[in-house]
Design a protein around this motif. Structure first.
Motif, PDB file in Angstrom:
ATOM      1  N   LYS A 176      -1.299  15.818  -3.371  1.00 28.72           N
ATOM      2  CA  LYS A 176       0.185  15.967  -3.503  1.00 28.72           C
ATOM      3  C   LYS A 176       0.660  16.223  -5.026  1.00 28.72           C
ATOM      4  O   LYS A 176       1.590  16.698  -5.365  1.00 28.72           O
ATOM      5  N   GLY A 177       0.055  15.332  -5.848  1.00 28.38           N
ATOM      6  CA  GLY A 177       0.273  15.077  -7.149  1.00 28.38           C
ATOM      7  C   GLY A 177       0.938  13.899  -7.359  1.00 28.38           C
ATOM      8  O   GLY A 177       0.855  12.997  -8.201  1.00 28.38           O
ATOM      9  N   ASP A 178       2.277  13.655  -6.607  1.00 30.69           N
ATOM     10  CA  ASP A 178       2.787  12.530  -6.540  1.00 30.69           C
ATOM     11  C   ASP A 178       3.586  12.306  -5.081  1.00 30.69           C
ATOM     12  O   ASP A 178       3.628  13.278  -4.447  1.00 30.69           O
ATOM     13  N   ALA A 179       3.897  11.013  -4.999  1.00 29.10           N
ATOM     14  CA  ALA A 179       4.505  10.843  -3.655  1.00 29.10           C
ATOM     15  C   ALA A 179       5.159   9.571  -3.728  1.00 29.10           C
ATOM     16  O   ALA A 179       4.761   8.585  -4.240  1.00 29.10           O
ATOM     17  N   GLY A 180       6.303   9.147  -2.678  1.00 31.29           N
ATOM     18  CA  GLY A 180       6.865   8.012  -2.527  1.00 31.29           C
ATOM     19  C   GLY A 180       6.338   7.178  -1.509  1.00 31.29           C
ATOM     20  O   GLY A 180       5.418   7.770  -0.677  1.00 31.29           O
ATOM     21  N   VAL A 181       6.687   5.932  -1.577  1.00 24.30           N
ATOM     22  CA  VAL A 181       6.035   4.947  -0.426  1.00 24.30           C
ATOM     23  C   VAL A 181       6.308   5.482   1.116  1.00 24.30           C
ATOM     24  O   VAL A 181       5.439   5.567   1.829  1.00 24.30           O
ATOM     25  N   SER A 182       7.584   6.062   1.255  1.00 21.44           N
ATOM     26  CA  SER A 182       8.096   6.315   2.480  1.00 21.44           C
ATOM     27  C   SER A 182       7.075   7.518   3.142  1.00 21.44           C
ATOM     28  O   SER A 182       6.761   7.692   4.096  1.00 21.44           O
ATOM     29  N   GLU A 183       6.887   8.426   2.134  1.00 16.60           N
ATOM     30  CA  GLU A 183       6.214   9.524   2.271  1.00 16.60           C
ATOM     31  C   GLU A 183       4.805   9.526   2.792  1.00 16.60           C
ATOM     32  O   GLU A 183       4.176  10.066   3.755  1.00 16.60           O
ATOM     33  N   ILE A 184       4.163   8.607   2.004  1.00 14.69           N
ATOM     34  CA  ILE A 184       2.949   8.153   2.140  1.00 14.69           C
ATOM     35  C   ILE A 184       2.794   7.364   3.577  1.00 14.69           C
ATOM     36  O   ILE A 184       1.755   7.791   4.346  1.00 14.69           O
ATOM     37  N   ALA A 185       3.706   6.516   3.708  1.00 15.00           N
ATOM     38  CA  ALA A 185       3.713   5.897   4.974  1.00 15.00           C
ATOM     39  C   ALA A 185       3.902   6.599   6.236  1.00 15.00           C
ATOM     40  O   ALA A 185       3.028   6.399   7.172  1.00 15.00           O
ATOM     41  N   GLU A 186       4.497   7.685   6.116  1.00 10.48           N
ATOM     42  CA  GLU A 186       4.846   8.691   7.380  1.00 10.48           C
ATOM     43  C   GLU A 186       3.630   9.212   7.573  1.00 10.48           C
ATOM     44  O   GLU A 186       3.075   9.597   8.696  1.00 10.48           O
ATOM     45  N   GLU A 187       3.047   9.865   6.679  1.00 11.53           N
ATOM     46  CA  GLU A 187       1.932  10.452   6.783  1.00 11.53           C
ATOM     47  C   GLU A 187       0.601  10.031   7.251  1.00 11.53           C
ATOM     48  O   GLU A 187      -0.158  10.315   8.090  1.00 11.53           O
ATOM     49  N   MET A 188       0.507   8.541   6.836  1.00 13.38           N
ATOM     50  CA  MET A 188      -0.649   7.759   7.239  1.00 13.38           C
ATOM     51  C   MET A 188      -0.343   7.183   8.514  1.00 13.38           C
ATOM     52  O   MET A 188      -1.349   6.687   9.327  1.00 13.38           O
ATOM     53  N   GLY A 189       0.929   7.227   8.937  1.00 13.18           N
ATOM     54  CA  GLY A 189       1.289   6.360  10.236  1.00 13.18           C
ATOM     55  C   GLY A 189       1.320   4.947  10.338  1.00 13.18           C
ATOM     56  O   GLY A 189       0.939   4.210  11.155  1.00 13.18           O
ATOM     57  N   VAL A 190       1.604   4.341   8.971  1.00 15.88           N
ATOM     58  CA  VAL A 190       1.736   2.850   8.856  1.00 15.88           C
ATOM     59  C   VAL A 190       3.132   2.602   8.243  1.00 15.88           C
ATOM     60  O   VAL A 190       3.915   3.466   8.267  1.00 15.88           O
ATOM     61  N   HIS A 191       3.440   1.205   8.398  1.00 18.29           N
ATOM     62  CA  HIS A 191       4.706   0.887   7.990  1.00 18.29           C
ATOM     63  C   HIS A 191       4.826   0.724   6.322  1.00 18.29           C
ATOM     64  O   HIS A 191       3.593   0.625   5.680  1.00 18.29           O
ATOM     65  N   LYS A 192       5.889   0.928   5.708  1.00 14.65           N
ATOM     66  CA  LYS A 192       6.176   1.027   4.583  1.00 14.65           C
ATOM     67  C   LYS A 192       5.594  -0.357   3.681  1.00 14.65           C
ATOM     68  O   LYS A 192       4.872  -0.159   2.687  1.00 14.65           O
ATOM     69  N   SER A 193       5.738  -1.415   4.449  1.00 14.61           N
ATOM     70  CA  SER A 193       5.255  -2.540   3.763  1.00 14.61           C
ATOM     71  C   SER A 193       3.629  -2.528   3.448  1.00 14.61           C
ATOM     72  O   SER A 193       3.137  -3.165   2.353  1.00 14.61           O
ATOM     73  N   THR A 194       2.967  -1.913   4.043  1.00 16.84           N
ATOM     74  CA  THR A 194       1.637  -1.852   4.249  1.00 16.84           C
ATOM     75  C   THR A 194       1.065  -1.225   2.997  1.00 16.84           C
ATOM     76  O   THR A 194       0.474  -1.285   2.090  1.00 16.84           O
ATOM     77  N   VAL A 195       1.746   0.133   2.912  1.00 16.10           N
ATOM     78  CA  VAL A 195       1.610   1.081   1.732  1.00 16.10           C
ATOM     79  C   VAL A 195       2.045   0.259   0.419  1.00 16.10           C
ATOM     80  O   VAL A 195       1.226   0.340  -0.542  1.00 16.10           O
TER      81      VAL A 195
END
Length: 268
Positions: A36-55
């Motif tokens: 992606k080049g860059d991404a936020g925590v929420s965006e990454i968490a959603e794609e991975m299917g994990v909670h934001k705290s994990t990311v």
């Protein structure tokens, strides 16, 4: 809509999976940022299917090691310079001879001819390794031999990867001497052939370097996509006509890509 993630369940999964799962998720994060080049925590968490705290937890570790950095203006994360430090140590440690050996032996065994690995050195193609086919006629040792670029299949693959200016410097230094009556010595004719080589991903010669010897070669790429070597199959002209042997050229090109992947190449 993304499924709602229970942070406690996610932490339990981390504990059960141990460090391996954390490593896998950290690698996922870096792969997402690379794509992606860059991404936020929420965006990454959603794609991975994990909670934001994990990311966030994993991101903190990656940032501390400079593998990831945060863009102060946008708040998003990008790959960091630590990646470059790691990547820069790889090419020097990879040996194309070592990485190609198994592939070369498999080709030699399957097609029963001589397989060579060549690199560009001092305006010549230098054969740096060889796998012999079982034929009693395949007895010539090419390792260490300097062969002309314009008259060999490996040489044409290496030439096709150079810029026009670089080729001009080579030809000015060594010329286009005839090795046999079939050697191409006309620059314009050779340049047209090199365009085909670059397009088709292989080069073949029919008794251009030595009467009675035919060969075909394909490129090997490094992690940046540059051609660093050529792999070739050669054999006596009376029995070896690569274009007429079903599957041989495709197998050779695939062998080149297999070695390239071992050298860090990720294209096709």
């Amino acid at each position: 809509m993304a499924a709602r993630i229970n942070p406690d369940i996610d932490k339990d999964a981390d504990a059960q999976g141990g460090g391996v799962q954390s490593v896998d998720r950290a690698l996922q994060i870096m792969e997402i940022l690379a794509r992606k080049g860059d991404a936020g925590v929420s965006e990454i968490a959603e794609e991975m299917g994990v909670h934001k705290s994990t990311v966030s937890r994993l991101m903190g570790s990656l940032v501390s090691r400079e593998l990831v950095r945060q863009n102060s203006e946008r708040g998003k994360y990008q790959l960091g310079f630590g990646i470059l430090r790691l990547a820069s140590s790889i090419p020097g440690r990879l040996s194309v001879v070592h990485e190609a050996r198994e592939v070369m032996e498999a080709l030699a065994s399957e097609y029963k001819e001589t397989v060579n690995l060549a690199v560009l050195r001092s305006n010549y193609a230098v054969n740096v390794d060889q796998a012999m086919g079982p034929s009693t006629l395949a007895t010539h040792d090419w390792v260490g031999s300097l062969t002309p670029l314009h008259a060999t299949s490996s040489g044409k693959v290496l030439l096709a990867a150079l810029s026009a200016d670089e080729r001009s410097r080579v030809f000015k230094a060594v010329g286009l001497p005839a090795r046999t009556p079939r050697t191409i010595t006309n620059r314009d004719e050779l340049e047209k052939q090199l365009l085909d080589v670059a397009r088709d991903g292989f080069a073949s010669v029919h008794e251009e370097f030595e009467i009675g010897l035919n060969a075909v070669a394909a490129p090997i790429y490094n992690h940046t996509g540059s051609v660093i070597a050529a792999i070739s199959i050669s054999g006596p002209a009376f029995r070896f006509a690569p274009e007429d042997q079903p599957g041989l050229i495709d197998a050779l090109r695939e062998a080149g890509l297999t070695i390239s992947a071992k050298m860090g190449f990720r294209g096709r």
